[in-house]
Scaffold this motif. Structure first.
Motif, short mmCIF file in Angstrom:
data_model
loop_
_atom_site.label_atom_id
_atom_site.label_comp_id
_atom_site.label_asym_id
_atom_site.label_seq_id
_atom_site.Cartn_x
_atom_site.Cartn_y
_atom_site.Cartn_z
N ASN C 163 15.57 29.02 21.99
CA ASN C 163 14.70 28.58 23.08
C ASN C 163 13.87 29.74 23.62
N LEU C 164 14.50 30.89 23.74
CA LEU C 164 13.79 32.07 24.23
C LEU C 164 12.72 32.48 23.22
N GLN C 167 9.61 30.46 23.39
CA GLN C 167 8.69 30.74 24.49
C GLN C 167 7.69 31.83 24.14
N LEU C 168 8.01 32.58 23.09
CA LEU C 168 7.12 33.66 22.65
C LEU C 168 6.06 33.15 21.67
N LYS C 171 2.33 33.76 21.91
CA LYS C 171 1.96 35.11 22.32
C LYS C 171 2.14 36.10 21.18
N ARG C 174 0.11 39.69 19.60
CA ARG C 174 -0.28 40.73 20.56
C ARG C 174 0.66 41.92 20.45
N GLU C 176 2.16 43.73 22.78
CA GLU C 176 3.36 43.70 23.62
C GLU C 176 4.47 42.87 22.97
N ALA C 177 4.05 41.89 22.16
CA ALA C 177 5.03 40.97 21.56
C ALA C 177 5.93 41.70 20.56
N ILE C 180 9.03 43.04 22.08
CA ILE C 180 9.92 41.93 22.41
C ILE C 180 10.63 41.40 21.17
N GLU C 183 13.58 43.43 20.54
CA GLU C 183 14.68 43.17 21.48
C GLU C 183 15.36 41.82 21.18
N LEU C 184 14.55 40.85 20.75
CA LEU C 184 15.12 39.55 20.37
C LEU C 184 16.07 39.71 19.19
N GLN D 49 19.10 22.42 31.40
CA GLN D 49 19.16 21.92 30.02
C GLN D 49 20.04 20.69 29.90
N TYR D 93 18.25 30.27 32.39
CA TYR D 93 18.45 31.70 32.59
C TYR D 93 19.13 31.94 33.93
N MET D 198 18.79 38.55 27.82
CA MET D 198 17.93 37.37 27.60
C MET D 198 16.95 37.22 28.78
N ILE D 201 14.20 39.85 28.55
CA ILE D 201 13.20 39.50 27.53
C ILE D 201 12.29 38.39 28.07
N ARG D 202 12.88 37.37 28.70
CA ARG D 202 12.05 36.28 29.21
C ARG D 202 11.04 36.78 30.23
N LYS D 204 9.72 39.74 30.34
CA LYS D 204 8.66 40.43 29.59
C LYS D 204 7.70 39.43 28.95
N ILE D 205 8.25 38.36 28.39
CA ILE D 205 7.39 37.33 27.77
C ILE D 205 6.50 36.70 28.84
N ILE D 208 3.32 38.80 29.51
CA ILE D 208 2.26 38.94 28.49
C ILE D 208 1.11 37.97 28.78
#
Lengths: 208, 208, 208, 208
Positions: C163-164, C167-168, C171, C174, C176-177, C180, C183-184, D49, D93, D198, D201-202, D204-205, D208
């Motif tokens: 799910n996280l 959300q990317l 994006k 880019r 910045e991605a 991330i 880190e993912l 969720q 989250y 998590m 990271i969210r 940071k996303i 962006i």
């Protein structure tokens, strides 16, 4: 005798049988979903308005066995009580009921055991519905098993009547109940007429 | 004019209004749940058999505004179209309908705007239902907002009729439709009689 | 080319295909229900915590076809896009995932087309799940048709990560991605460790 | 003493209290629905969720009262057992959990009785969740009554852990269980780290 009755309870509640029964109910409800989805594409309207499923409770099973004069044991219940596993669907019009029955009868994984047409021949009480006793295969790890279930198909008006009749269930036998039985029969006739007229109108609308 | 209509669409679909509308529907459905739970304890039977909610689509809203001769803009829609947010409940008997209406009218967080009793005075088409236009408060972060919604209460027989009538909606105006309208009115009378008789019988059963 | 794309849209939305797709989803969800019911009897706990199904939208299908360099037409979509019909189940533990996969593979009315084990070999992004591409027969009046669907089986932790990651999606590309993404991947390793440890503990509890 | 215990059972099962409890659960689930709908509009993602509600069973209530050394009677249960009525929501989250808690605390028809933050201060077992003991008004015909309920808010990872911990519940006290308790605590630390990462990271996303 007491012991057999306890075994009957064990078999009906929290057992392998009840688990498979729940699966049978799920499968039949899904079959009805699929039939409804397909027919709604062709007819541009719902044919099934509502549906429910349930396992018969131990208490109701005993009552029915007593009424039928059966010895209380599980093999008798399995064989003679058709609606241990029961599904009910409220259909939009009378012809939808027979349409659904026909589609089911053509499916390879459905065995039709018996059809009781209480629409063409209502019970003397006035009860109307189409009952389909069928068997469907439940695929478990230990192999496939055919489970018997009863599907009741009705219009909303027939269901209206059946719910009212059901409220009289514990009061039957009393003198006051006799008059009511008579009035219920009269209502059942109105419902028969109503269902016929509604169907006629829908057929006329379809033709425009 | 075109622009106003686009704004209307924006406001009805995927907007703050539609979000709050969904919340209003959830709340009304929960209110009905609570009323049903409480009454079923007292009466030992369900008073609500089925319930649904929906936001009126942009297309239906435009059609209704045109029929009413309204200019298509959002404030007109909000003010004049009562069923932008709509909930329908199928009740077991006619007296249950008025019972539910009364309970709702006594709740502090429900404002009854208008009641249209198409059961006592059916529409000329034969349509029967009780319509309650009400306002309920939706608590959002930006403060509380009162949302207007229409609740339609009917018996299963009234709903049966309304569904059939609905199938005629796009065919009205044609000559063949006129005859059907007449037959629908006759069916509506049968339904009125049926509902009355069913209620009488239930009251007799209650008394035994 | 434009025309083919329109036909693709027609075929994916409001068509015979989408109707059968909904039926396939219903059937797979029911199959999972049955498996869960049976295993929960044996293991005394749920193996499936949640499940959902969906038809892939026209927009997502086009995006995926573009990414794969495919010409936009329906036969390409049917053949190459495995998850036009998709079901996802969140399983309690990693071994439950393989248990469910095995039971499905033994069913006569399921053809396993392909299994992609992103648990044993996570994607380079860190994505973990078991994907089962399967075919199931949908019995329609016009005869039986085998429909292809993708079943994704995951633990709650894998789903959390997916799910996280989702959300990317818009994006990516880019600068910045990139950080991330790194880190993912690190989080995915933590999840792999967590799932292993949770399973070890459950096995120890089972043995007591 | 025996009699009091029977009264306790009567009060918890099939009583006025259990009916109102079901209503309270419905209302809290609807409140969560509304919060989720509103936040999902602002944040463009789900914050909740999954959610479930349940009345505590008579057996679990007795067990908990025994553990707390309480005399088994209904007024003790009402006062000291916070989760007689319980709702659980799995949030996306950690910050969503506090966001939901804050929105609830600002609602006029919610009284926050107590907040137990087992996320900032996990239990010694490793258990993590935010518990909100709250009171909400249930509007019945006899007047409004404030009902106490416990809302548990967790991430999917915290829920994963809690389910595993729950499987150990009947086996505690044995020697083998001690080693497992230690391993569960270690897993809880991994989950704390995972949830933190998590969330980072969210965030940071989001930027962006």
């Amino acid at each position: 005798m007491k012991k057999e009755s306890n075994k009957l309870k064990e078999n009906l509640v929290n057992s392998d049988f009840s688990v498979k029964g729940e699966c049978a109910i799920s499968l039949i409800l899904t079959k009805l979903d699929i039939i409804n989805i397909e027919l709604s594409m062709i007819l541009d309207r719902n044919v099934i308005q509502m549906k429910t499923g349930r396992m018969k409770s131990y208490e109701s099973t005993c009552k029915k066995m007593k009424k039928k004069g059966l010895e209380k044991n599980f093999s008798n219940a399995l064989e003679k009580i058709n609606d241990l596993i029961g599904v009910r669907a409220i259909c939009s019009y009378v012809d939808d009921i027979y349409r659904i029955a026909e589609i089911l009868s053509e499916q390879k994984d459905v065995k039709i055991v018996k059809v009781k047409d209480y629409i063409r021949d209502p019970k003397s009480s006035g009860y109307r519905s189409l009952h389909i006793i069928m068997e469907i295969p439940i695929g478990f790890q230990g192999g496939t098993q055919w489970m018997k279930a009863e599907l009741q198909l009705r219009t909303a008006a027939m269901d209206y009547w059946a719910n009212l009749d059901h409220q009289l269930r514990y009061k039957r036998g009393r003198k006051e109940a006799e008059v009511i039985d008579e009035e219920l029969r009269a209502c059942s006739d109105i419902i028969g007429t109503l269902d016929r007229k509604m169907l006629e109108i829908r057929k006329k609308i379809d033709k425009i």
